[in-house]
Enzyme design. Sequence first.
Site, short mmCIF file in Angstrom:
data_model
loop_
_atom_site.label_atom_id
_atom_site.label_comp_id
_atom_site.label_asym_id
_atom_site.label_seq_id
_atom_site.Cartn_x
_atom_site.Cartn_y
_atom_site.Cartn_z
N SER B 163 23.08 -14.87 25.50
CA SER B 163 22.82 -14.25 26.80
C SER B 163 21.44 -14.68 27.24
O SER B 163 20.60 -15.08 26.43
CB SER B 163 22.85 -12.72 26.66
OG SER B 163 22.32 -12.10 27.82
N TYR B 175 21.06 -4.57 22.63
CA TYR B 175 21.63 -5.81 23.15
C TYR B 175 20.69 -7.00 23.01
O TYR B 175 21.06 -8.03 22.45
CB TYR B 175 22.05 -5.61 24.61
CG TYR B 175 22.92 -6.73 25.12
CD1 TYR B 175 24.27 -6.78 24.79
CD2 TYR B 175 22.41 -7.74 25.91
CE1 TYR B 175 25.08 -7.81 25.24
CE2 TYR B 175 23.21 -8.78 26.36
CZ TYR B 175 24.54 -8.81 26.03
OH TYR B 175 25.34 -9.83 26.46
#
Lengths: 246, 246
Positions: B163, B175
């Site tokens: 990401s 995350y």
Amino acid sequence: MWLLLLLGALFWAVLWFLRDRQSLPASDAFVFITGCDSGFGRLLALRLDQRGFRVLASCLTPSGAENLQQMASSRLHTTLLDITDPQSVQRVAKWVETHVREAGLFGLVNNAGVAGIIGPTPWLPWDDFHRVLNVNTLGPIGVTLALLPLLQRARGRVINITSVLGRLAANGGGYCVSKFGLEAFSDSLRRDVASFGVQVSIVEPGFFRTPVTSLENLENTLQACWARLPPATQAHYGEAFLTKCE
Amino acid sequence: MWLLLLLGALFWAVLWFLRDRQSLPASDAFVFITGCDSGFGRLLALRLDQRGFRVLASCLTPSGAENLQQMASSRLHTTLLDITDPQSVQRVAKWVETHVREAGLFGLVNNAGVAGIIGPTPWLPWDDFHRVLNVNTLGPIGVTLALLPLLQRARGRVINITSVLGRLAANGGGYCVSKFGLEAFSDSLRRDVASFGVQVSIVEPGFFRTPVTSLENLENTLQACWARLPPATQAHYGEAFLTKCE
């Protein structure tokens, strides 16, 4: 043009030098440090103890804690902590609170860490990644979350010991993975607690002589890992590869 | 001087454009993809299926697998996989081997992932970091280690979906931590398997419309997190803070 660049570099070097000469004034504030059995943790605990800080030092082993206590003043207190065990973390957070009370916690140093197996990725068992991430990433996260209320009380600071390998994934194994993760946590934590007056710093050591970088340990671990490999994989690499690794 | 820079930039843009126009020739090679219930995984499975690849798609839920199977050709096979469960991973690795046999695995796409709670660090429970790291970091590591022998057989490639948040820790929660870790793993893996002809790539998506970035999900999770906070912490932030977050 060149002169400007030179002057700029000189100015930067002077600022860097001045910044590195700064040090904390002697104080009786509370500092909690993890992983004080050996290495940086132990050295920092003794150093801050000498300077008058009230050091709360956590160790993984009873022998580490006893040894540290003998070298330190009576201001320093030790406790046992396994940072991978949430119950142990909760217990120690309460222990810290009984010490610091209304003063709060001036400093938290997340120092505890393990190297795990440093070797070619295809040799490594999944378990080892799991173990290293549990200690080096989830450990400091758990300790930090548990102590944040006490840190906010004192408008304190968190110091996370990451590594140069938290910026550059120079080798296989869980170590780089875990330290990259700790860098991310430190950066988002920094922003999320800044408005409460809590500061977050990282220290990224290179190859210092601590148990984590002990070549003997690393080689033994790698040898054990090699010995567990299926014969087909060993043949694939060849005995000469292992010798070259060391 | 400026002309040179301009020409350089133009040259770079043309190379970038040409590189992005490249695409895999149609093939009947085997590709294994995790997280095909929805989002990128599902789209990629269907796209590669259309182009003749023999897609082995793993889903977390039976409904996800059924739905995908209905949309795809009979070349595509689905299986259930929980990448956080080592036994499930071992079982699926054997399933993949029975499909690919001597041909080996041409591609592994580690796509499965969760967002977890995206919110201020002091609100977050340790468990959530644990869960997100288990899925997003240790999951792909386990799947990759289990399938490496099949990838080496085909001199295949690993594609890890990280990401943009694997480069920049822009928010609190597990995350960013997990994606930073996956970047480190990908980079060391890349070097460790290059000599066996296995390539490793990462894809770093921004804010695409997949379930991971669903604002509704993220807001609901954050609301639930807020509701669990001690009243003192809620008062500390104030109701207005939550509204501003959303």
